[in-house]
Design an enzyme around this catalytic site. Structure first.
Site, PDB file in Angstrom:
ATOM      1  N   SER A   1      64.886 -16.820 -17.837  1.00  7.04           N
ATOM      2  CA  SER A   1      64.148 -17.866 -17.397  1.00  7.04           C
ATOM      3  C   SER A   1      62.979 -17.613 -16.802  1.00  7.04           C
ATOM      4  O   SER A   1      62.789 -16.372 -16.052  1.00  7.04           O
ATOM      5  CB  SER A   1      65.300 -18.701 -16.306  1.00  7.04           C
TER       6      SER A   1
ATOM      7  N   TYR B   1      70.517 -18.766  -8.681  1.00  7.47           N
ATOM      8  CA  TYR B   1      70.508 -18.740 -10.312  1.00  7.47           C
ATOM      9  C   TYR B   1      69.571 -17.795 -10.656  1.00  7.47           C
ATOM     10  O   TYR B   1      69.633 -17.043 -11.540  1.00  7.47           O
ATOM     11  CB  TYR B   1      70.432 -20.324 -10.862  1.00  7.47           C
TER      12      TYR B   1
ATOM     13  N   LYS C   1      69.584 -14.152 -13.095  1.00  3.10           N
ATOM     14  CA  LYS C   1      68.866 -13.851 -14.129  1.00  3.10           C
ATOM     15  C   LYS C   1      67.829 -12.577 -14.178  1.00  3.10           C
ATOM     16  O   LYS C   1      67.708 -11.625 -14.921  1.00  3.10           O
ATOM     17  CB  LYS C   1      67.796 -15.076 -14.617  1.00  3.10           C
TER      18      LYS C   1
END
Length: 342
Positions: A127, A153, A157
């Site tokens: 991302s 989050y 990643k």
């Protein structure tokens, strides 16, 4: 590289399912592993309608090492495309330990299985959040990552990217491609596949869809006083089918070591522009209200996708108008009526 099977983790999800379709239509033999936490098994039938074949499916959680090993024991995969993971930004702030345990633990189990059974290729669904908050509009792959990331989050990643780099460093035969997405939107032109999350939506387009169908009363626009042309935040929105084709291109160009690519359109569109495009495509008017800025939102950023164009031969083909028409088609195919204000 079409001899052998591809394992797609999270393959019944939004991006995963579109990627499975592109892979199968290109002649790859695909199997799907998903725990169905944020997707539906009926997607398999929709994939079959589009490709003429229903992919083999394993209802397995990556954290279940024993069940995962059984999957690898049954089949010799030539590559893994790894989508599976929790992905709601706001939820990750509320439940950080859950996100670290799920996303990191599941990935480590997957990599251990790959090592045990001699699978040496992986494409990872990363991302643009790994870039954190930087004073730039066009993000390039050489920029610093892993600093000033605004949510757990995004940190998962970034950490998984580092784990993959370390594994590739330890094993010179390992092939890793990391794809950093910007803002996937849209649906398959057939109307069969689209974004239909089980959890609460966090991104703009799923919220627009729920406002359009009356599930949410109005769209909150977080700030209209940013230093952008119309005052609302600007983002790089990429049609999910273009994104899926990026994975196909990456698979066809894998090589030893680690390769990293941005997958984005290279253009920015504001929140107001996205709303206007949906209004035009639907012939209605979304109920909206401007509210205060949201903590952590940047004024604007978009991808520099030139490396993917140069090395993978990949560029986006679909427009924001395509995004809106395909989204509306998906909603209608799902039997949902658009209830915006006329």
């Amino acid at each position: 590289m079409k001899q052998g099977k591809i394992l797609v983790t999270g393959g019944t999800g939004y991006i995963g399912s579109h990627t499975v379709v592109e892979l199968m239509q290109a002649g790859y033999d695909v199997e799907i592993l998903d725990n169905l936490y944020n997707s539906k098994q009926e997607v398999l039938d929709k994939i079959a309608q589009l490709t003429g074949k229903k992919p083999k499916f394993y209802n397995v959680d990556l954290r279940d090492a024993e069940a995962l090993a059984k999957v690898f024991q049954d089949t010799q995969y030539i590559a893994v495309i790894h989508f599976a993971g929790l992905k709601a930004v706001a939820e990750s702030v509320e439940q950080p330990l859950r996100y670290y345990e799920n996303n990191l633990g599941g990935t480590i189990n997957l990599l251990e299985c790959m090592q045990e059974f001699g699978v040496k290729r992986i494409i990872f669904s990363s991302s643009a959040t790994v870039y954190g908050e930087q004073d730039a509009e066009a993000y390039v792959e050489t920029m610093t990552t892993g600093q000033d990331i605004t949510n757990p989050y995004g940190w998962t990643k970034s950490m998984i990217e580092q784990i993959l780099k370390d594994v590739a460093h330890a094993d010179p035969e390992f092939e890793v491609t990391i794809l950093r997405y910007f803002n996937p939107v849209g649906a398959h032109s057939s109307g069969l596949l689209g974004e239909d999350p089980n959890d609460r939506p966090n991104n703009l387009m799923p919220i627009i869809m729920k406002v359009a169908t009356g599930e949410i009363p109005e769209l909150s626009i977080y700030g209209d006083d940013y230093p952008t042309p119309d005052g609302s935040c600007v983002r790089d929105f990429i049609h999910v089918v273009d994104l899926a084709k990026g994975h196909l291109a990456a698979l066809q160009h894998m090589q030893n070591g680690v390769k990293i690519y941005n997958l984005g359109s290279g253009e920015g569109h504001s929140v107001f522009e996205m709303v206007a495009a949906f209004d035009e495509a639907s012939g209605t008017k979304l109920p909206c209200q401007v509210v205060g800025r949201r903590a952590g939102d940047l004024a604007g950023f978009y991808a520099d996708p030139s490396l993917a164009a140069k090395e993978l031969g990949w560029t986006t083909e679909l427009s924001i108008q395509d995004v809106m028409c395909d989204t509306i088609n998906f909603l209608k195919h799902e039997g949902l009526e658009i209830k915006g204000r006329n």
